[in-house]
Design an enzyme around this catalytic site. Sequence first.
Site, PDB file in Angstrom:
ATOM      1  N   MET A  37       1.175  -1.459  -0.374  1.00 21.86           N
ATOM      2  CA  MET A  37      -0.775   0.068   0.074  1.00 21.86           C
ATOM      3  C   MET A  37       1.127   1.289  -0.053  1.00 21.86           C
ATOM      4  SD  MET A  37      -3.147  -0.804   1.865  1.00 21.86           S
ATOM      5  CE  MET A  37      -3.020  -0.724   3.521  1.00 21.86           C
ATOM      6  N   GLY A  38       1.875   0.721  -0.268  1.00 21.61           N
ATOM      7  CA  GLY A  38       3.132   2.221  -0.635  1.00 21.61           C
ATOM      8  C   GLY A  38       3.667   2.809   1.038  1.00 21.61           C
ATOM      9  N   HIS A  53       8.735  -3.562   3.253  1.00 19.70           N
ATOM     10  CA  HIS A  53       8.847  -3.612   1.868  1.00 19.70           C
ATOM     11  C   HIS A  53      10.654  -4.001   1.210  1.00 19.70           C
ATOM     12  CE1 HIS A  53       5.348  -1.184   3.601  1.00 19.70           C
ATOM     13  NE2 HIS A  53       5.089  -1.941   2.892  1.00 19.70           N
ATOM     14  N   GLN A  98     -10.439  -2.296   2.681  1.00 21.22           N
ATOM     15  CA  GLN A  98      -9.199  -3.074   4.204  1.00 21.22           C
ATOM     16  C   GLN A  98      -9.616  -2.467   4.924  1.00 21.22           C
ATOM     17  OE1 GLN A  98      -5.864  -4.233   1.968  1.00 21.22           O
ATOM     18  NE2 GLN A  98      -4.812  -3.507   4.020  1.00 21.22           N
ATOM     19  N   GLN A 136       5.956 -11.456   7.489  1.00 22.92           N
ATOM     20  CA  GLN A 136       6.147 -12.120   8.506  1.00 22.92           C
ATOM     21  C   GLN A 136       5.122 -11.226   9.559  1.00 22.92           C
ATOM     22  OE1 GLN A 136       5.329 -15.128   9.772  1.00 22.92           O
ATOM     23  NE2 GLN A 136       5.001 -15.136  11.952  1.00 22.92           N
ATOM     24  N   ASP A 161       2.715  -9.388   9.651  1.00 22.42           N
ATOM     25  CA  ASP A 161       1.389  -9.349   8.808  1.00 22.42           C
ATOM     26  C   ASP A 161       0.781 -10.938   9.179  1.00 22.42           C
ATOM     27  OD1 ASP A 161       0.444  -6.294   9.283  1.00 22.42           O
ATOM     28  OD2 ASP A 161       1.653  -6.519   7.211  1.00 22.42           O
TER      29      ASP A 161
HETATM   30  O1  PAF Z   1      -0.478  -5.639   3.418  1.00 22.92           O
HETATM   31  C1  PAF Z   1      -0.475  -4.847   2.880  1.00 22.92           C
HETATM   32  O2  PAF Z   1       0.555  -3.820   2.697  1.00 22.92           O
HETATM   33  C2  PAF Z   1      -1.740  -4.857   2.815  1.00 22.92           C
HETATM   34  O3  PAF Z   1      -3.283  -5.517   3.203  1.00 22.92           O
HETATM   35  C3  PAF Z   1      -1.728  -5.791   1.287  1.00 22.92           C
HETATM   36  C4  PAF Z   1      -1.286  -7.166   0.948  1.00 22.92           C
HETATM   37  C5  PAF Z   1      -1.140  -4.695  -0.329  1.00 22.92           C
HETATM   38  C6  PAF Z   1      -3.087  -5.842   0.034  1.00 22.92           C
HETATM   39  O4  PAF Z   1      -3.366  -3.993   0.358  1.00 22.92           O
END
Ligand code: PAF
Length: 284
Positions: free
Chosen positions: A30-31, A37, A61, A148, A150
């Site tokens: 989600m940036g 990341h 979400q 991990q 999440d």
């Molecule tokens: O973990 C995230 O950033 C988000 O939940 C995802 C997997 C990109 C879905 O929007």
Amino acid sequence: MEIINRRARILSLSRKIRRENKTIGFVPTMGALHQGHISLVKQARQSSDVVIVSIFVNPTQFNDKEDFQKYPRDLTSDVAILSEYQVDYVFAPDEKEIYGEKFSTYVYVEGLSDILEGASRPGHFRGVATIVTILFNLIRPDFAFFGQKDAQQVAVVKRLTKDLGFDTEIIVMPTVREPSGLAMSSRNSRLNDEQRQRAAVIYQALKQAEKAFEKGERNAHTLEKIVREKIQSEPLAAIDYVAIVDSESFQQISEIEDREALILVAVNFAGVRLIDNIVLNSRQ
Ligand code: PAF
């Protein structure tokens, strides 16, 4: 590196890549990119011929409108970061491109979606499962990379991948932490420096429980108590839940024995929701 906004373009591109017998590694985000990341992107780069990263702040979400609005967004800086890591394509659609007019199809993973994180954030995992399904359908990745941190999201994604028959391997990478131990998260940017330092209490609490486990403690209630007491010693922290679950089913357990288990924590810290976990009896 090409930036793609249209579904049709990413779809035809992924078809072309597969026709060339190349593998696709996909990192959904989600940036507001951070080192967590980057570790996924690096692994994708190592394991796949073509790397695709998506950047999309997924409205479905978020159960809280304000949380969605406040979510950090900086596409220019994210794209600059990704260009340093040999990413091939960035898929950054807008909301209309994903959720067009009359959009009405959702993916819901029963059971897993309504407990713990799902109980505190109703609809959250339905939104995650829906967007991941849309992205997997468009991109058809060979490998998809998740963190991990999440853990429940990972369980939901693994379930839907299996149930819906995606030919995608889900690769889970360890949580990346700030020097203090605080798990990296885009939400950390909402804390000031002092709050960030103090939020490390969450990881310290998990480590204390891990130590007790290593010394032979197997009772989930006792381990949970260790975590709670440590976190409660920090006035900025308000615990949402501390739970010890089987790592696959996410069912709470009372004795850990030799199964793989997770200690999961969600804390409201100075108004920012933070989650973290550690794995006990890791099978990896
Ligand atoms: O973990 C995230 O950033 C988000 O939940 C995802 C997997 C990109 C879905 O929007």
